[in-house]
Design a protein around this motif. Structure first.
Motif, PDB file in Angstrom:
ATOM      1  N   PHE A 190       9.570  -7.190  -8.557  1.00 36.35           N
ATOM      2  CA  PHE A 190       8.149  -7.545  -8.625  1.00 36.35           C
ATOM      3  C   PHE A 190       7.776  -8.426  -7.440  1.00 36.35           C
ATOM      4  O   PHE A 190       6.722  -8.247  -6.826  1.00 36.35           O
ATOM      5  N   ARG A 191       8.666  -9.368  -7.100  1.00 34.48           N
ATOM      6  CA  ARG A 191       8.374 -10.231  -5.941  1.00 34.48           C
ATOM      7  C   ARG A 191       8.251  -9.399  -4.683  1.00 34.48           C
ATOM      8  O   ARG A 191       7.345  -9.595  -3.883  1.00 34.48           O
ATOM      9  N   SER A 192       9.155  -8.429  -4.524  1.00 39.31           N
ATOM     10  CA  SER A 192       9.081  -7.631  -3.303  1.00 39.31           C
ATOM     11  C   SER A 192       7.817  -6.773  -3.314  1.00 39.31           C
ATOM     12  O   SER A 192       7.244  -6.479  -2.259  1.00 39.31           O
ATOM     13  N   SER A 193       7.349  -6.389  -4.519  1.00 35.10           N
ATOM     14  CA  SER A 193       6.113  -5.606  -4.569  1.00 35.10           C
ATOM     15  C   SER A 193       4.928  -6.471  -4.132  1.00 35.10           C
ATOM     16  O   SER A 193       4.011  -5.989  -3.480  1.00 35.10           O
ATOM     17  N   LEU A 194       4.973  -7.758  -4.478  1.00 40.41           N
ATOM     18  CA  LEU A 194       3.897  -8.653  -4.041  1.00 40.41           C
ATOM     19  C   LEU A 194       3.891  -8.793  -2.518  1.00 40.41           C
ATOM     20  O   LEU A 194       2.836  -8.798  -1.884  1.00 40.41           O
ATOM     21  N   VAL A 195       5.089  -8.875  -1.947  1.00 38.29           N
ATOM     22  CA  VAL A 195       5.178  -8.985  -0.490  1.00 38.29           C
ATOM     23  C   VAL A 195       4.605  -7.720   0.156  1.00 38.29           C
ATOM     24  O   VAL A 195       3.801  -7.787   1.099  1.00 38.29           O
ATOM     25  N   THR A 196       4.994  -6.566  -0.384  1.00 34.90           N
ATOM     26  CA  THR A 196       4.506  -5.286   0.133  1.00 34.90           C
ATOM     27  C   THR A 196       2.990  -5.279   0.179  1.00 34.90           C
ATOM     28  O   THR A 196       2.358  -4.894   1.167  1.00 34.90           O
ATOM     29  N   PHE A 197       2.433  -5.765  -0.928  1.00 31.08           N
ATOM     30  CA  PHE A 197       1.008  -5.669  -1.137  1.00 31.08           C
ATOM     31  C   PHE A 197       0.265  -6.635  -0.210  1.00 31.08           C
ATOM     32  O   PHE A 197      -0.714  -6.274   0.439  1.00 31.08           O
ATOM     33  N   LEU A 198       0.825  -7.836  -0.022  1.00 29.16           N
ATOM     34  CA  LEU A 198       0.180  -8.771   0.895  1.00 29.16           C
ATOM     35  C   LEU A 198       0.298  -8.267   2.340  1.00 29.16           C
ATOM     36  O   LEU A 198      -0.669  -8.287   3.096  1.00 29.16           O
ATOM     37  N   ALA A 199       1.486  -7.766   2.683  1.00 29.18           N
ATOM     38  CA  ALA A 199       1.681  -7.258   4.039  1.00 29.18           C
ATOM     39  C   ALA A 199       0.717  -6.107   4.305  1.00 29.18           C
ATOM     40  O   ALA A 199       0.109  -6.009   5.368  1.00 29.18           O
TER      41      ALA A 199
END
Lengths: 241, 441
Positions: free
Chosen positions: A7-16
């Protein structure tokens, strides 16, 4: 939920993704609007042509991108073009490194949304009073200076609206990601924005409504914070705008 | 997962698959509101369904749900079966879209089905949640007649929760002429397979097609089995915390690195077009592609199981089946069970018709395989024999969706990014151990 690395990596994906797609679309659509506004011939033709992709469904565009333009075999459009230069075929969507899939996702989204924001900018540009340009011309300003000191400030209200809409759109990223990257029943662990991840967690066969709702709340908070910060920075709702 | 495992609905009609994708991408909301989804389709289907069904003797009405099968005539067939049932009025709902998800959600509501099919039987969470009823007594003496690995997959704690409808399988298909030309015999081990794929890769033709993700989504199970391992051990412990598993999964990366895998084909592994269009010499695909393969290649194709890693491993083919389940929320559970038994146990003629007259499947009852005219000769007969001899249920019932996601992510990292298999397996183990603890508690 925050302890879940996926989930954390999905948040990073989404912000990037948001950080990249928002300015890119902004610049390209503003550029297109400026060009179209200055065209004397066939202006309505160009306006229509650039706007047309907006009418296309994200799902349809995603499938066209996936299956015909960026398919991995020699007959895919992108690989056919590479073939003219003697390069090997690239399996665009299968490779994780280098991440060519971003090229596919980003071009699909740009193609779909640039036209719409171009129309908004065009409307803004056409509302700028010609007397301002005349005055500037008399003062000897031209080119970049005119753009920097007249067009851009005059477009402030439009730009604010466009930025807000773009950000909301970027945060809603689902359709093209899902349709381009999901293979039958699975989705790769990269380029997975939170909505896609939550779809698999809560609505997929997982049916994990608890974690799904927790994720949704976190997502809402992030969007709210970003919206407030953006409003502050752009002084949204100030009198005189 | 289960839709992937079975894959039959898209086997022959990719069109249906596309609508399905588009449908749930556009209207994912339908999955949230299972109730709405149910109402919607029931209303849509009601005239056809009631029209097809005869008046019920006892006045009981049962709702039976199927996912949308791609093969023409299947819907009419199941409506015909339902109409022939005398003890109740059976309304058939033919549900396009994301069947697995919307059905799972609808079981939580009052608008769900009485009798429904589900890929590889109900999930462990449905069983644990008491959403489906025990059907062991319906199967009774016929138990030995069903494909054992499929029936085991639908059984938990000694109780069977679904009746297998038809069996589907996946296997390795190759172009005989291409192998002959390269002077290769069908490979017996994974290393031979890699060598063969290297020899067969020439120009724009690749040696092997395992899906557009290089087999990350499809080949995890078969690779574990080829090393003689499994997802879980017999006593429900994590099954592949073993250096041999790391070696086996690493072989997929070896194929990827050797650039012998076809990647980015317009249609994925479940469609025969990569093989028929000459994009690849070998492809891992489903039995359902056989009619198209015959049409496209005539007799120029051969079938084999996924080979063993080495002498200690085993060759295998994944088998799966939709199972007919009965919802615990049914207004008349006994009537629903009676109907499920009538159709999927007693009416062998209908079962044979359903398995062979529309698509290309294997009857789930061993005694019916001999009667299936589609399976008596050629490649199909060989395939059916593989399913019985080396068939392996796709994943154990305790391998929850969460485990499957963790494993899928690990496979992607191993195959596409070249991550260390042993490290990735350890990560999957952490997730799987927690899940096993949760479901076994």
């Amino acid at each position: 939920m925050l302890r879940d690395p996926a989930f954390r990596s999905s948040l990073v994906t989404f912000l990037a993704f948001a950080v990249f797609i928002v300015p890119t679309t902004f610049v390209i659509s503003l550029g297109a609007a400026l060009l179209v506004a200055r065209t004397r011939v066939m202006q309505s033709f160009f306006r229509t042509v650039f706007f047309l992709p907006t009418a296309c469904s994200y799902v349809v565009a995603a499938l066209v991108w996936k299956m015909s333009i960026f398919s991995g075999i020699r007959s895919g459009l992108a690989n056919a073009v590479l073939g003219w230069f003697g390069a090997d075929s690239i399996p665009w969507l299968s490779l994780a490194d280098p991440p060519w899939y971003w090229l596919v996702i980003v071009t699909a989204r740009l193609w779909l949304q640039v036209g719409f924001y171009m129309i908004l900018f065009l409307a803004g540009i056409q509302r700028i009073s010609p007397t301002l340009y005349e005055a500037a011309a008399i003062d000897g300003a031209e080119g970049w200076k005119v753009f920097r000191h007249i067009t851009l400030p005059q477009l402030r209200a439009t730009s604010t609206a466009v930025l807000l809409l773009l950000l909301i759109n970027a945060f809603q990223a689902f359709d093209e990601f899902y349709n381009i990257l999901s293979t039958f029943g699975t989705y790769p662990p990269y380029a997975r924005p939170p909505l896609v991840y939550l779809y698999y967690t809560a609505l997929g066969s997982g049916q994990d409504f608890g974690h799904g709702s927790a994720g949704a709340v976190i997502l809402t908070l992030i969007i709210a914070i970003v919206a407030v910060v953006q409003g502050r920075i752009l002084r949204l709702g100030d009198r005189g705008d | 997962m289960s839709d992937k495992q079975i894959g039959r609905e898209i086997g022959q009609a990719l069109g249906a698959h596309l609508t399905r994708r588009s449908l749930f991408a556009l209207g994912g909301a339908a999955a949230v509101t299972g109730a709405l989804a149910a109402c919607g389709s029931n209303t849509g289907r009601e005239p056809a369904a009631t029209g097809g069904a005869t008046g019920g003797g006892s006045g009981t009405t049962l709702n039976q749900w199927y996912h949308q099968y791609g093969e023409a005539g299947t819907q009419q067939a199941v409506e015909k079966y339902a109409a022939a049932y005398k003890d109740a009025t059976v309304k058939v709902s033919w549900k396009p879209g994301d069947y697995d998800q919307s059905t799972a959600a609808s079981l939580l509501t009052d608008a769900g089905p009485d009798v429904f099919e589900y890929g590889n039987g109900p999930t462990i969470d449905m069983i644990k949640g008491g959403q489906v009823v025990d059907l062991t007594d319906l199967i009774g003496d016929t138990k030995s007649d069903f494909n054992p690995s499929i029936l085991e997959r639908m059984t938990y704690d000694g109780k069977t929760y679904a009746i297998p409808q038809v069996v589907d399988m996946q296997l390795l298909v190759y172009r005989k002429s291409m192998l002959d030309k390269a002077g290769i015999t069908p490979p017996q081990t994974i290393d031979e397979l890699i060598d063969a794929a290297k020899k067969l890769t020439q120009g724009n033709v690749k040696g092997l097609f395992l899906g557009n993700d290089g087999g990350a989504g499809l080949m995890g199970g078969p690779m574990l089995w080829s090393a003689g391992l499994d997802y879980l051990t017999k006593d429900n412990q994590f099954g592949f915390d073993d250096p041999r598993a790391a070696t086996a999964l690493g072989k997929l990366r070896e194929m990827w690195d050797a650039k012998v895998l076809l990647l980015g084909a317009p249609k994925d592994w479940f469609d025969p077009s990569a093989l028929t269009a000459g994009l690849t010499a070998m492809q891992f695909t489903g039995l359902w592609t056989f009619p198209d393969l015959k049409k496209g290649l005539g007799d120029d194709f051969g079938v084999m199981a996924w080979p063993a890693l080495d002498d200690q491993g085993k060759a295998s083919v994944p088998v799966g089946a939709y199972g007919s389940c009965v919802s615990a929320k049914s207004k008349d559970v006994e009537a629903a069970k009676k109907f499920a038994k009538w159709l999927w146990i007693d009416q062998t003629a209908y079962q044979l018709d359903f398995a062979t007259a529309y698509g290309f499947h294997i009857p789930s009852r061993t005694s019916l395989i001999g009667q299936a005219s589609t399976l008596t000769s050629g490649q199909a007969a060989e395939a059916a024999k593989l399913a019985t001899d080396v068939g392996h249920a796709q994943s154990p019932i305790l391998w929850t969706p969460k485990c499957a996601t963790a494993f899928g992510d690990a496979m992607n990292r191993i195959v596409k990014e070249g991550a260390d298999p042993a490290g990735e397996i350890a990560k999957v183990k952490t997730v799987a151990d927690a899940e096993l603890k949760r479901v076994l508690a």
